[in-house]
Design an enzyme around this catalytic site. Structure first.
Site, PDB file in Angstrom:
ATOM      1  N   TRP A 394      -1.629   3.704  -4.206  1.00 26.55           N
ATOM      2  CA  TRP A 394      -1.631   4.507  -2.978  1.00 26.55           C
ATOM      3  C   TRP A 394      -0.719   3.904  -1.900  1.00 26.55           C
ATOM      4  O   TRP A 394      -0.783   4.297  -0.757  1.00 26.55           O
ATOM      5  CB  TRP A 394      -3.059   4.627  -2.450  1.00 26.55           C
ATOM      6  CG  TRP A 394      -3.995   5.251  -3.441  1.00 26.55           C
ATOM      7  CD1 TRP A 394      -4.215   6.590  -3.604  1.00 26.55           C
ATOM      8  CD2 TRP A 394      -4.844   4.592  -4.399  1.00 26.55           C
ATOM      9  NE1 TRP A 394      -5.132   6.796  -4.600  1.00 26.55           N
ATOM     10  CE2 TRP A 394      -5.537   5.594  -5.099  1.00 26.55           C
ATOM     11  CE3 TRP A 394      -5.085   3.254  -4.731  1.00 26.55           C
ATOM     12  CZ2 TRP A 394      -6.456   5.303  -6.125  1.00 26.55           C
ATOM     13  CZ3 TRP A 394      -5.990   2.963  -5.736  1.00 26.55           C
ATOM     14  CH2 TRP A 394      -6.659   3.982  -6.430  1.00 26.55           C
ATOM     15  N   ASP A 395       0.081   2.931  -2.283  1.00 26.91           N
ATOM     16  CA  ASP A 395       0.917   2.229  -1.311  1.00 26.91           C
ATOM     17  C   ASP A 395       0.062   1.609  -0.206  1.00 26.91           C
ATOM     18  O   ASP A 395       0.443   1.604   0.951  1.00 26.91           O
ATOM     19  CB  ASP A 395       1.991   3.163  -0.717  1.00 26.91           C
ATOM     20  CG  ASP A 395       3.127   2.376  -0.065  1.00 26.91           C
ATOM     21  OD1 ASP A 395       3.145   1.136  -0.188  1.00 26.91           O
ATOM     22  OD2 ASP A 395       3.988   2.998   0.582  1.00 26.91           O
ATOM     23  N   TYR A 396      -1.114   1.099  -0.573  1.00 27.36           N
ATOM     24  CA  TYR A 396      -1.964   0.390   0.386  1.00 27.36           C
ATOM     25  C   TYR A 396      -1.562  -1.089   0.443  1.00 27.36           C
ATOM     26  O   TYR A 396      -2.415  -1.978   0.473  1.00 27.36           O
ATOM     27  CB  TYR A 396      -3.443   0.508  -0.001  1.00 27.36           C
ATOM     28  CG  TYR A 396      -4.056   1.876   0.247  1.00 27.36           C
ATOM     29  CD1 TYR A 396      -3.578   2.711   1.267  1.00 27.36           C
ATOM     30  CD2 TYR A 396      -5.122   2.325  -0.522  1.00 27.36           C
ATOM     31  CE1 TYR A 396      -4.159   3.950   1.490  1.00 27.36           C
ATOM     32  CE2 TYR A 396      -5.709   3.566  -0.297  1.00 27.36           C
ATOM     33  CZ  TYR A 396      -5.225   4.373   0.703  1.00 27.36           C
ATOM     34  OH  TYR A 396      -5.799   5.595   0.925  1.00 27.36           O
ATOM     35  N   ASP A 397      -0.252  -1.349   0.408  1.00 29.56           N
ATOM     36  CA  ASP A 397       0.182  -2.732   0.573  1.00 29.56           C
ATOM     37  C   ASP A 397      -0.225  -3.204   1.963  1.00 29.56           C
ATOM     38  O   ASP A 397      -0.364  -2.415   2.888  1.00 29.56           O
ATOM     39  CB  ASP A 397       1.691  -2.869   0.357  1.00 29.56           C
ATOM     40  CG  ASP A 397       2.504  -1.877   1.173  1.00 29.56           C
ATOM     41  OD1 ASP A 397       1.913  -1.081   1.926  1.00 29.56           O
ATOM     42  OD2 ASP A 397       3.743  -1.887   1.059  1.00 29.56           O
TER      43      ASP A 397
END
Lengths: 734, 128
Positions: A394-397
């Site tokens: 989810w591109d929760y970097d």
């Protein structure tokens, strides 16, 4: 869909103008992006993903780097063996002088708290502009706007030091804004990755060069074109004893790359004499993008110390001739923070390359992505890992810098702790020695196994249940918004057309999925501020869902998605935050804001940005309200000029002062705001010349307190870009 | 097409214009609202879309009943909006603001519509 779109557009336009004219306050400062293609996209049957086509095949990882990647043509020596840093003397950030703001987060704990108290809620009406300094970096003629300086100046003694969006460094007189020296980094436009940004420079005092000699006090930066540069703090000239004429080439050992693929935007921390570097790798390009390796360099000499390379876990030296750091590993682009006492650096990590497809990641990568990794600064060996998202697609970097604190337990004992805000709005509080949660963390069931053949989702995800959540409940159809019933209905349709089962809705191919929280947070790179004396934590955060869809390789090719290092790549043909090729995986990705693309307004109801005060002694919310007004935003990109606090998306952190104030800009209304920390009431604001997407700072000089904010704007937030550093002071103090 | 009255006065022209606008708002509500029901969403839009379209058509025919129907639809809309979002201002904005502005215009047209209707029915009776 395409045939009826013009009609729909006309209807929507007509309807929204008629039905929404006077009262339409709304906003969506979100960029234009390709819309997810919708139903019927699944051109391949499940289980048989199309192999990558030859048309857009990316270069081999072993191919030589393109011209310009080693921007300063710094000669690479032979591969270095691991070694230890030259011992360090105490640095100014360890115990900052009362008047100073010597580091990005002010001090070694990144508290963003200043003991200055000249400006208070009662006299803040006198806060007026003292001067504006121009960094000289903004888009030139014919250049696509990729600017967002995001800079926080630092102040040490008689100097205000900062970097421009393209990594020039300068010293400014803290009282007048007059430039004392200007170091030209000579950075090229091609080297800009997703964003031209430089969050801060680092002040370093040498242990080997005696006081009074050149480069005893140094200013260090890491650049977009992957250099470490050290200059003298007095004259701005390079430190010849550091690297190759003051510079280190961080592209050494990285393998194939092109300018703009790998970049540094955050200040590298110096821990016990070791400069620690991470790097932003352009998202969404391809599975075997350059490495996310974390490296240590000697702060005195620029000598290589060690590498932590996820898929070469036991090799801490530089890669041998003809080899390179392991490709596609999780990259870290947030500001890291060091811990001299424990000899650790805390690295907030991101995702493996190809953010939205996890089937090709190694077990080693799956252990350390979207996590906090504590690395021993002597050896490069990870000491502990705490993961904030398992198998992130989810591109929760992590974008935030961790903030350090001493946490007092109910039994009175004190734990050296670390506060890790995340894009999910889950704020984790960990023991710095072990990585164990200080406040309870629960593994809760998450949607699994997912929708993508062969790519299963984690059955659980971690929730920081002991801390207030910086977010809202899952979206319902009734949460859809608009100016009129018609555009609200349009958003309700978008909601129903998407796949959505709450947080961690797995990516889907046959139709779009709703990602909520979105990848702008929760908490993004702005990080939090913490007052150790009162225990008050301040966080500003976003509430902006995303509308995403995986597309088959065939579809991705049709959409023209290709990686940045593809010979056919055209600038603008796929960026870090929009649609991406994800070459070398079976799918491409289309990412867009969850918005009404006709009016440019978000589909969910406001607020889109919030600010929250949390008492860390009790972990209770003291106050919380929307952040940012509707004045500069509105339907069809038109400003409403309405002073209504609607809560806008925001990027940039808060600052707390002992005067009882919070300063925060960040919002898309292009304002800097001051709040009374005890009540949360907005006591002052000012309209900036550009977007205030940066963290402010405050300092005192010759008896006068100043507040500085870089009004550099942000291309993604669609706020005006300038090169203005705006500095305020009370007009009734001499 | 004998049911549609050719406007004779500025008031009649205004009513026709308003009626056309109401039809143009009602049709997408009905059409998209039907899709929403098909996708498992709220029934409000398709019902109100049909009602509003009918109201607009009736108004275009010079029938006061059209205005009454539109006002009733807005009344229902207020009740539905309170039921769905309570007294939340931002939530109420898209649901009731535009329709209420139009309702005021419709209300202002109602006396003229009544007069037109009476005149029409009188003239029809006289002819008969």
């Amino acid at each position: 869909m395409s045939a009826k779109t013009p009609m729909l557009r006309t209807l929507l336009l007509g309807a929204t103008i008629i039905a929404g004219t006077a009262g339409s306050v709304a906003l969506a400062q979100v960029p234009p992006a390709d819309q997810p293609p919708g139903n019927g996209n699944a051109t391949v049957s499940p289980g048989t993903p199309t192999p990558p086509t030859d048309a857009f095949s990316a270069p081999s990882p072993n191919a030589p780097q393109s011209p310009g990647v080693n921007a300063a043509n710094i000669p690479d020596g032979p591969p270095a063996e691991p070694s230890e840093a030259t011992p360090m003397v105490d640095q100014v950030t360890a115990n900052p002088a009362h008047d100073d703001w010597p580091g990005y987060g002010r001090d070694d704990k990144a508290t963003r708290f200043s003991p200055l108290d000249q400006i208070t809620p009662s006299n803040i009406g006198h806060l007026k502009r003292a001067f504006i300094y121009h960094t000289g970096s903004k888009p030139g003629p014919g250049q696509t706007n990729k600017w967002a300086a995001e800079t926080t100046p630092i102040k040490v003694g008689d100097g205000l030091y900062m970097c421009s969006a393209l990594n020039d460094m300068m010293r400014i007189d803290p009282a007048t804004g007059k430039e004392v020296w200007h170091f030209h980094a000579n950075e090229k436009y091609e080297s800009i990755p997703y964003t031209a940004a430089c969050k801060a420079v680092v002040y370093y005092t040498s242990s080997t060069v005696p006081e009074g000699e050149h480069c005893h006090h140094r200013i260090l930066e890491a650049t977009l074109d992957e250099r470490l540069i050290e200059v003298d703090s007095e004259d701005g000239k390079v430190c010849e004893g550091f690297g190759w004429h003051g510079m280190v080439n961080l592209m050494k050992g990285m393998g194939e790359s092109v300018p703009g693929f790998v970049a540094e935007t955050a200040p590298p921390p110096i821990v016990n004499g070791a400069i620690i570097t991470n790097q932003e790798i352009l998202d969404g390009q391809r599975r075997w993008a350059p490495s996310g390796v974390i490296r240590g360099y000697d702060a005195e000499t620029g000598r290589f110390l060690w590498a932590w390379d996820v898929n070469r876990p036991h090799e801490h030296g530089e890669p041998k001739e003809g080899e390179h750091y392991s490709r596609g590993t999780p990259n870290s682009w947030a500001a890291m923070i060091g811990d001299n006492a424990l000899g650790l650096v805390y690295v907030p990590t991101g995702n493996s390359a190809a953010d939205y497809y996890s089937a090709m990641r190694s077990p080693e990568e799956n252990k350390v992505s979207s996590a906090v990794v504590a690395i021993d600064v002597k050896t490069g060996e990870p000491r502990w890992v705490f993961q904030t998202v398992h198998k992130d697609v989810w591109d929760y970097d992590i974008g935030s810098q961790p903030t350090l604190m001493d946490f007092t337990k109910p039994d009175g004992s004190t734990v050296p702790a670390l506060i890790m805000p995340t894009k999910r709005g889950q704020t984790f509080v960990l023991d710095r020695r072990t990585g164990d949660p200080v406040l309870p963390v629960e593994e809760r069931p998450a949607p699994s196994p997912g929708m993508v053949p062969g790519d299963t989702r984690s059955p659980t995800q971690p929730w920081s249940v002991g801390m207030p959540r910086l977010g809202f409940a899952p979206l319902k159809e009734a949460d859809m918004w608009g100016m009129s019933p018609i555009d609200q209905l349009y958003c309700r349709l978008k909601y129903r057309r998407a796949h959505y089962v709450g947080e961690f809705t797995p990516p889907s191919i046959d139709k779009p999925w709703l990602e909520y929280p979105g990848y702008n947070g929760g908490s993004d790179w702005g990080s939090v501020a913490y007052d150790e004396k009162t225990g008050i934590l301040i966080a500003n955060w976003n509430n902006t869902p995303m509308y995403d869809q995986l597309v088959s390789r065939k579809k991705a090719d049709k959409l023209g998605l290709m990686p940045v290092d593809d010979p056919n790549y055209k600038p603008g043909g796929g960026g870090a935050e929009g649609a991406g090729a994800m070459a070398e995986t079976p799918y491409g990705i289309v990412v867009s804001p969850f918005w009404d693309e006709y009016t440019g307004m978000m589909c969910n109801r406001p607020p889109y940005g919030m600010i929250t005060a949390i008492d860390m002694h009790t972990q209770k919310v003291l106050w919380q309200h929307p952040l940012g007004s509707a004045r500069a935003n509105g339907p069809f990109g038109l400003p409403t000029h309405l002073p209504l606090t609607i809560g806008t998306p925001n990027n940039g952190g808060p600052v707390i002062t002992a005067g009882g104030l919070i300063f925060v800009a960040a919002t898309t209304d292009n304002m800097i705001h001051a709040f009374d920390i005890h009540t949360g009431k907005e006591v002052w604001n000012d309209v900036l010349p550009g977007g205030g997407q940066a963290t402010p700072m405050t300092y005192e000089y010759k008896g006068k307190q100043y507040v500085a904010i870089m009004a550099g704007g942000h291309h993604f937030m669609m706020t005006p870009v300038t090169d203005d550093l705006v500095v305020y002071a009370l007009d009734n103090v001499n | 097409m004998s049911a549609f009255v050719k406007p004779q006065t500025p008031a009649a022209w205004a009513i026709l214009g308003l009626a056309v606008v109401i039809v143009l708002l009602g049709l997408p509500l009905a059409y998209m609202g039907a899709e929403l029901v098909f996708l498992g969403g709220s029934w409000y839009y398709v019902i109100i879309g049909i009602a509003v379209t009918a109201a607009g058509v009736l108004m275009a025919m010079g029938r006061a009943m059209g205005a009454i129907l539109y006002l009733a639809a807005v009344g229902v809309t207020w009740l539905w909006a309170f039921w769905e979002v309570g007294f939340d201002g931002w939530g109420l904005l898209p649901r009731v603001f535009g329709p209420t502005i139009l309702a005021i215009a419709v209300l202002l047209c109602l006396p003229a519509l009544r007069r037109m209707e009476n005149a029409h029915s009188t003239s029809v009776r006289e002819v008969a």
